[in-house]
Design a protein around this motif. Structure first.
Motif, PDB file in Angstrom:
ATOM      1  N   ASP A   2       0.383   1.652  -8.853  1.00  0.00           N
ATOM      2  CA  ASP A   2       1.660   1.024  -8.476  1.00  0.00           C
ATOM      3  C   ASP A   2       2.437   1.589  -7.560  1.00  0.00           C
ATOM      4  O   ASP A   2       2.846   1.108  -6.353  1.00  0.00           O
ATOM      5  CB  ASP A   2       2.662   0.541  -9.597  1.00  0.00           C
ATOM      6  N   GLU A   3       2.509   3.048  -7.591  1.00  0.00           N
ATOM      7  CA  GLU A   3       3.146   3.737  -6.701  1.00  0.00           C
ATOM      8  C   GLU A   3       2.491   3.809  -5.376  1.00  0.00           C
ATOM      9  O   GLU A   3       2.905   3.851  -4.190  1.00  0.00           O
ATOM     10  CB  GLU A   3       3.335   5.347  -7.229  1.00  0.00           C
ATOM     11  N   ALA A   4       1.002   3.775  -5.347  1.00  0.00           N
ATOM     12  CA  ALA A   4       0.310   3.976  -4.390  1.00  0.00           C
ATOM     13  C   ALA A   4       0.585   2.708  -3.255  1.00  0.00           C
ATOM     14  O   ALA A   4       0.746   2.548  -2.441  1.00  0.00           O
ATOM     15  CB  ALA A   4      -1.041   4.087  -4.606  1.00  0.00           C
ATOM     16  N   GLU A   5       0.576   1.524  -3.841  1.00  0.00           N
ATOM     17  CA  GLU A   5       0.957   0.000  -3.409  1.00  0.00           C
ATOM     18  C   GLU A   5       2.483   0.283  -2.844  1.00  0.00           C
ATOM     19  O   GLU A   5       2.514  -0.233  -1.765  1.00  0.00           O
ATOM     20  CB  GLU A   5       0.819  -1.048  -4.314  1.00  0.00           C
ATOM     21  N   GLU A   6       3.366   0.778  -3.403  1.00  0.00           N
ATOM     22  CA  GLU A   6       4.599   0.909  -2.981  1.00  0.00           C
ATOM     23  C   GLU A   6       4.796   1.602  -1.792  1.00  0.00           C
ATOM     24  O   GLU A   6       5.379   1.463  -0.649  1.00  0.00           O
ATOM     25  CB  GLU A   6       5.725   1.154  -3.835  1.00  0.00           C
ATOM     26  N   ASP A   7       3.857   2.754  -1.632  1.00  0.00           N
ATOM     27  CA  ASP A   7       3.809   3.805  -0.718  1.00  0.00           C
ATOM     28  C   ASP A   7       2.986   3.228   0.790  1.00  0.00           C
ATOM     29  O   ASP A   7       3.578   3.426   1.955  1.00  0.00           O
ATOM     30  CB  ASP A   7       3.121   4.967  -0.855  1.00  0.00           C
ATOM     31  N   GLU A   8       2.309   2.310   0.481  1.00  0.00           N
ATOM     32  CA  GLU A   8       1.563   1.339   1.563  1.00  0.00           C
ATOM     33  C   GLU A   8       2.517   0.404   2.306  1.00  0.00           C
ATOM     34  O   GLU A   8       2.209   0.005   3.553  1.00  0.00           O
ATOM     35  CB  GLU A   8       0.319   0.757   0.909  1.00  0.00           C
ATOM     36  N   GLU A   9       3.281  -0.176   1.329  1.00  0.00           N
ATOM     37  CA  GLU A   9       4.193  -1.129   1.887  1.00  0.00           C
ATOM     38  C   GLU A   9       5.181  -0.403   3.065  1.00  0.00           C
ATOM     39  O   GLU A   9       5.917  -0.191   3.542  1.00  0.00           O
ATOM     40  CB  GLU A   9       5.059  -1.728   0.929  1.00  0.00           C
TER      41      GLU A   9
END
Length: 139
Positions: free
Chosen positions: A132-139
């Motif tokens: 979830d953190e990795a997805e937020e960082d990509e956005e």
């Protein structure tokens, strides 16, 4: 000097008393070998896994199981030989301890299962949070 008696009835009576005493000794040993109630209830663990491991250790009824088994063997032998005049108290205590030891063993198995499951769940939750953190960082 007294004369030894080898009368069958006297010998049977002595054997019956000895068998009852043996059952009572095994039952007393089983009660003494049961887990400590405070050890099952209290913990000083820092986390759930520590608490579960402590509980698993506290729920060890190993020697009590053997003592209940020995008591039951002696009881069955005496009962089948019709050696007891009144053994309802022995039977009831054996049944009570059998049930308690069975409950303790069942609980120990459940706790052992949880000690394997809880860390796996924690790991999966950590992975999900990392994703979830990795997805937020990509956005």
């Amino acid at each position: 000097m007294g004369q030894s008696t080898f009368d069958d009835d006297d010998l049977f009576g002595e054997a019956a008393e000895e068998t009852r005493a043996e059952v009572e000794e095994h039952l007393a040993a089983a009660r003494d070998q049961l887990p400590d109630p405070d050890a099952v209830w209290e913990t000083d663990a820092d986390n759930v896994l520590g608490a579960l491991n402590g509980l698993k250790s506290a729920l060890d009824a190993g020697d009590a199981v053997d003592s209940v088994r020995s008591a039951k063997k002696a009881y069955v032998l005496g009962e089948r030989a019709d050696a007891f005049e009144d053994a309802d108290d022995l039977k009831a205590e054996i049944e009570e301890l059998e049930s308690l030891v069975g409950d303790i063993e069942d609980a120990a198995e459940e706790v052992a299962s949880l000690t394997g499951t809880v860390p796996a769940i924690r790991g999966a939750l950590q992975d999900a949070a990392d994703d979830d953190e990795a997805e937020e960082d990509e956005e």
